[in-house]
Design a protein around this motif. Structure first.
Motif, PDB file in Angstrom:
ATOM      1  N   PRO A 190       0.824  -1.214   0.000  1.00 14.91           N
ATOM      2  CA  PRO A 190       0.000   0.000   0.000  1.00 14.91           C
ATOM      3  C   PRO A 190       0.857   1.263   0.000  1.00 14.91           C
ATOM      4  O   PRO A 190       1.922   1.308   0.610  1.00 14.91           O
ATOM      5  N   LEU A 191       0.372   2.297  -0.705  1.00 16.47           N
ATOM      6  CA  LEU A 191       1.094   3.562  -0.839  1.00 16.47           C
ATOM      7  C   LEU A 191       0.300   4.736  -0.270  1.00 16.47           C
ATOM      8  O   LEU A 191       0.677   5.894  -0.478  1.00 16.47           O
ATOM      9  N   ASP A 192      -0.740   4.450   0.470  1.00 19.82           N
ATOM     10  CA  ASP A 192      -1.629   5.502   0.964  1.00 19.82           C
ATOM     11  C   ASP A 192      -0.839   6.550   1.757  1.00 19.82           C
ATOM     12  O   ASP A 192      -0.143   6.213   2.733  1.00 19.82           O
ATOM     13  N   GLY A 193      -0.962   7.808   1.341  1.00 17.21           N
ATOM     14  CA  GLY A 193      -0.330   8.896   2.085  1.00 17.21           C
ATOM     15  C   GLY A 193       1.167   8.964   1.968  1.00 17.21           C
ATOM     16  O   GLY A 193       1.815   9.750   2.685  1.00 17.21           O
ATOM     17  N   ALA A 194       1.769   8.177   1.071  1.00 26.07           N
ATOM     18  CA  ALA A 194       3.231   8.228   0.914  1.00 26.07           C
ATOM     19  C   ALA A 194       3.636   9.555   0.276  1.00 26.07           C
ATOM     20  O   ALA A 194       2.845  10.235  -0.390  1.00 26.07           O
ATOM     21  N   LEU A 195       4.900   9.903   0.487  1.00 26.31           N
ATOM     22  CA  LEU A 195       5.448  11.150  -0.041  1.00 26.31           C
ATOM     23  C   LEU A 195       6.718  10.819  -0.810  1.00 26.31           C
ATOM     24  O   LEU A 195       7.672  10.279  -0.242  1.00 26.31           O
ATOM     25  N   PHE A 196       6.737  11.132  -2.105  1.00 21.10           N
ATOM     26  CA  PHE A 196       7.891  10.854  -2.962  1.00 21.10           C
ATOM     27  C   PHE A 196       8.602  12.179  -3.268  1.00 21.10           C
ATOM     28  O   PHE A 196       8.035  13.044  -3.940  1.00 21.10           O
ATOM     29  N   LEU A 197       9.818  12.328  -2.756  1.00 21.17           N
ATOM     30  CA  LEU A 197      10.579  13.562  -2.931  1.00 21.17           C
ATOM     31  C   LEU A 197      11.736  13.322  -3.901  1.00 21.17           C
ATOM     32  O   LEU A 197      12.668  12.578  -3.591  1.00 21.17           O
ATOM     33  N   GLY A 198      11.667  13.893  -5.082  1.00 24.07           N
ATOM     34  CA  GLY A 198      12.761  13.765  -6.036  1.00 24.07           C
ATOM     35  C   GLY A 198      12.986  12.353  -6.511  1.00 24.07           C
ATOM     36  O   GLY A 198      14.109  12.000  -6.890  1.00 24.07           O
ATOM     37  N   CYS A 199      11.965  11.526  -6.496  1.00 19.92           N
ATOM     38  CA  CYS A 199      12.084  10.146  -6.976  1.00 19.92           C
ATOM     39  C   CYS A 199      11.674  10.062  -8.457  1.00 19.92           C
ATOM     40  O   CYS A 199      10.916  10.892  -8.947  1.00 19.92           O
ATOM     41  N   VAL A 200      12.194   9.046  -9.122  1.00 19.98           N
ATOM     42  CA  VAL A 200      11.819   8.788 -10.516  1.00 19.98           C
ATOM     43  C   VAL A 200      10.894   7.577 -10.514  1.00 19.98           C
ATOM     44  O   VAL A 200      11.299   6.486 -10.099  1.00 19.98           O
ATOM     45  N   LEU A 201       9.656   7.774 -10.953  1.00 15.48           N
ATOM     46  CA  LEU A 201       8.640   6.722 -10.933  1.00 15.48           C
ATOM     47  C   LEU A 201       8.296   6.296 -12.367  1.00 15.48           C
ATOM     48  O   LEU A 201       8.286   7.129 -13.278  1.00 15.48           O
ATOM     49  N   SER A 202       8.017   5.031 -12.522  1.00 15.16           N
ATOM     50  CA  SER A 202       7.497   4.555 -13.804  1.00 15.16           C
ATOM     51  C   SER A 202       6.073   5.085 -13.965  1.00 15.16           C
ATOM     52  O   SER A 202       5.411   5.428 -12.975  1.00 15.16           O
ATOM     53  N   PRO A 203       5.563   5.143 -15.195  1.00 17.59           N
ATOM     54  CA  PRO A 203       4.179   5.607 -15.394  1.00 17.59           C
ATOM     55  C   PRO A 203       3.165   4.804 -14.581  1.00 17.59           C
ATOM     56  O   PRO A 203       2.227   5.368 -14.014  1.00 17.59           O
TER      57      PRO A 203
END
Length: 359
Positions: A35-48
């Protein structure tokens, strides 16, 4: 409290990322099924696909900000080696190619009112620095304030080194503004506390007693500093400088630097984290400003109990720049009164700081 993740091994050991903060990670090849609920991604590279999953889970993504010479979302303080990477002591002009110089030029180019994107980048960077600083601080650190103009061959610089030696022998963690003058001399003394080579080091660095306005002059100043000072696993000498005054480079004496863009954040932060008290050595307008900012915190108890204010140099603080009597008058009858002294005696200063630490 949010889980903070900044390396892939830690990520792979954390299957539940609800509310987690992920910083600076390339996640394009990672199979994040939890689960990713409420996660925070700072300067990350994510796939589509991951981007869509994150958005669907209500996670927030702060993208990499392009065309800035610094890491917006850094997770650690700067070391002198990082700030001065690329500097060649045999070529003093090479200072201009260091990270420190490049970031300063970038900041100067943007001016005091950068566009919204760069203003946001600087604020995010400064927030990250504050977080990293909190992680390395232990106990009740003591700050030392004083003049930035002290040359390395002056009696005032030697007195500041001796103060640092005394603080080092007493096992204090010491904070300074991270620049030249007293801000360099004190941490140098802390790091030389267990050596008998203080005179030799001072003789060596006095070959470049000060620097001028150009990068080559700064390079000569930097090249004269020893590179073999002892370090500790937990830093005991921490500089808190700013690119607002970037014409003054960070000193190489501090083990790490919490370097900010916003001077206001840096000033208030330095005074706030010095929970073990502050020693004021002679200085000019900047030091006097810090005296009253610090006393305001102590007077109102806005950030915790009143902490020691040590005015080191009686004639200076009572007569030449009589800030101490005003502070003493304002503190009369309040908790802060017992923790204010004006003295010429380093041992007396250390006794008050030690007493406060034990309280």
């Amino acid at each position: 409290m949010r889980t903070e993740i900044s390396d892939l091994d830690q990520l792979r050991a954390t299957p539940d990322l609800r509310g987690a903060v992920l910083t600076g990670l390339d996640l394009t090849s990672e199979d994040l099924r939890g689960p990713l609920d409420g996660a925070l991604f700072l300067g990350c590279v994510l796939s589509p696909a991951l981007q869509r999953r994150a958005e669907a889970a209500g996670a927030l993504t702060f993208p990499v900000i392009p065309d800035v010479p610094y890491d917006v979302y850094r997770t650690r303080l700067y070391t002198p080696a990082e700030l001065f990477a690329g500097f060649d002591p045999t070529n003093p002009a090479s200072y201009t190619d260091t990270l420190d110089a490049r970031v300063y030029r970038h900041s100067r180019h943007l001016g005091t009112r950068p566009d919204p994107l760069h203003a946001l980048a600087e604020r995010l960077h400064d927030h990250a620095i504050t977080e990293a600083l909190d992680e390395v601080l232990t106990g009740k650190p003591v700050a030392v304030m004083g003049g930035h103009a002290l040359s390395r061959d002056s009696t005032g610089y030697r007195a500041a080194v001796d103060l640092g030696v005394a603080l080092g022998k007493a096992d204090f963690t010491v904070l300074t503004g991270g620049g030249p003058g007293a801000m360099e001399a004190v941490p140098l003394g802390v790091r030389l506390a267990d050596r008998t080579t203080v005179d030799d080091v001072l003789t060596h660095i006095s070959r470049a007693p000060r620097f001028g306005a150009d990068d080559e002059s700064i390079g000569h100043w930097l090249a004269a500093f020893p590179t073999d000072l002892p370090t500790t696993a937990t830093p005991r000498t921490i500089g808190i400088p700013t690119w607002f005054y970037g014409h003054e480079p960070p000193n190489p004496a501090c083990e790490v630097h919490a370097k900010y863009f916003a001077n206001s954040v840096r000033e208030e932060g330095l005074l706030t984290v010095a929970t073990g008290g502050i020693v004021y050595t002679p200085g000019k307008a900047g030091t006097v400003q810090e005296v009253f900012q610090d006393f305001c915190q102590n007077y109102y108890g806005s950030v915790g109990p009143a902490a020691p204010m040590v005015f080191l140099g009686k004639d200076f603080w009572l007569n030449e720049v009589p800030a101490a009597p005003l502070v003493q008058q304002l503190a009369r009858g309040r908790e802060a009164e017992q923790w204010i002294i004006v003295t010429d005696d380093v041992d007396e200063a250390l006794a008050l700081l030690t007493s406060y630490q034990a309280g």
